[in-house]
Design a protein around this motif. Structure first.
Motif, PDB file in Angstrom:
ATOM      1  N   VAL A 149      -1.122  -1.306  -4.371  1.00 18.16           N
ATOM      2  CA  VAL A 149      -2.351  -0.275  -4.275  1.00 18.16           C
ATOM      3  C   VAL A 149      -1.774   1.212  -4.065  1.00 18.16           C
ATOM      4  O   VAL A 149      -0.943   1.377  -3.198  1.00 18.16           O
ATOM      5  CB  VAL A 149      -3.050  -0.391  -2.793  1.00 18.16           C
TER       6      VAL A 149
ATOM      7  N   LEU B 292      -9.057  -1.477   2.116  1.00 15.28           N
ATOM      8  CA  LEU B 292      -7.740  -1.885   1.894  1.00 15.28           C
ATOM      9  C   LEU B 292      -7.836  -3.329   1.956  1.00 15.28           C
ATOM     10  O   LEU B 292      -7.357  -3.957   1.217  1.00 15.28           O
ATOM     11  CB  LEU B 292      -6.722  -1.223   2.777  1.00 15.28           C
TER      12      LEU B 292
ATOM     13  N   PHE C  58       0.789  -1.057  -0.090  1.00 13.91           N
ATOM     14  CA  PHE C  58       0.110   0.071   0.179  1.00 13.91           C
ATOM     15  C   PHE C  58       1.110   1.267   0.105  1.00 13.91           C
ATOM     16  O   PHE C  58       1.713   1.379   0.981  1.00 13.91           O
ATOM     17  CB  PHE C  58      -0.883   0.052   1.337  1.00 13.91           C
TER      18      PHE C  58
ATOM     19  N   HIS D 196      -2.132   4.644  -3.707  1.00 18.09           N
ATOM     20  CA  HIS D 196      -3.311   5.932  -3.376  1.00 18.09           C
ATOM     21  C   HIS D 196      -2.841   7.274  -3.818  1.00 18.09           C
ATOM     22  O   HIS D 196      -1.998   7.653  -3.054  1.00 18.09           O
ATOM     23  CB  HIS D 196      -3.616   5.650  -1.869  1.00 18.09           C
TER      24      HIS D 196
END
Length: 284
Positions: free
Chosen positions: A119, A278, A95, A121
């Protein structure tokens, strides 16, 4: 448990939060210029797997040893590559927030075999915007303001551009400079020019040209995240643009750019809901 790893030009500090027996890949949480402390709340909400956080080079506990003034996404990506090797080689899940998302994309373009799911973001990939020329010019103006006037006035402009909704005006540099005091920023100039955001990463991160051909061909599953409350803001718009270039649909996460935070760095998000989303994304 905290560990260190020597990489060319820096000593990286990273923390391993063991989950015990787990069938899930290790989850690496990365930011830039944010250090590991910004992920403290998220770490406590992910208990089903081992989570690793780290301080990027030149930030927090990770001193630079090369004396260089700037850090590029490619340099951060090489650090991450070496960190994942130290963790066993991967593949890991990642992440990545903000500048960390830029660095995560740079990593996947070079070493997709090390990352199962990324991921990313709200990566501030300004080069992807249709209004990239005025946006990049605004970033240059912020850097010049930092060099001329110091941290407070530069941060005033930075907050202005990151919270602005819609395209960046061509005359951004000519707009009145916000009073740093109204934003809780120092009004004086202490003479230092070694800030991790303005000195090391601002220019290289926002101006980075991503290798979208390599990213589209990568074995890594790439998920771009955007904030539910940040629609129209710069990092939200760049997130949408990156997803479009990848040919994927972005996932909307609760809250804003720092939605996973509990109030760190003055950003109060919705970490409970953010962690739920998430986990859902990583489970797909």
């Amino acid at each position: 448990m905290t560990h260190t790893i020597e990489v060319p030009g820096a000593v990286l500090h990273y923390d391993v939060h063991e989950a015990g027996a787990s069938t899930h890949p290790t989850l690496l949480l990365i930011g830039s210029p944010m250090d590991a402390t910004g992920f403290a709340g998220l770490v406590t909400r992910i208990k089903d797997r081992t989570v690793v956080t780290y301080d990027p080079r030149g930030i927090g506990r990770s001193p630079r040893t090369d004396g260089a003034a700037e850090s590029t996404p490619d340099l951060h990506a090489d650090d991450l590559h070496r960190l994942i090797d130290a963790l066993g080689g991967g593949p890991v899940d990642i992440f990545a927030s903000s500048g960390g998302a830029v660095n995560g994309l740079a990593l996947v373009a070079r070493h997709p075999e090390q990352v199962r799911t990324l991921v990313a973001h709200e990566p501030p990939a300004v080069q992807t915007l249709p209004d990239r020329e005025p946006a990049l010019a605004a970033v240059v103006d912020i850097r010049r303001t930092y060099e001329r006037d110091g941290f407070g006035r530069a941060m005033g402009k930075f907050i202005t551009i990151t919270s602005l909704r819609g395209e960046i005006p061509a005359d951004f540099a000519d707009l009145p400079v916000p009073d740093p005091a109204t934003m809780g920023m120092p009004t004086g100039d202490d003479g230092s020019r070694d800030d991790a955001l303005f000195g090391q990463n601002l220019m290289t991160c926002t101006h980075y040209e991503h290798d979208f051909e390599a990213l589209r061909a990568a074995s890594t599953r790439i998920v771009v995240g955007v904030g539910a409350e940040s629609e129209g803001e710069l990092a939200h718009r760049t997130g949408l643009a990156v997803a479009e270039r990848l040919g994927t649909k972005p996932v909307t996460f609760p809250s804003h750019h720092g939605g996973f935070m509990e109030g760190d760095f003055g950003m109060k998000g919705d970490p409970d809901a953010f962690a739920v989303t998430l986990r859902q994304v990583l489970a797909e």
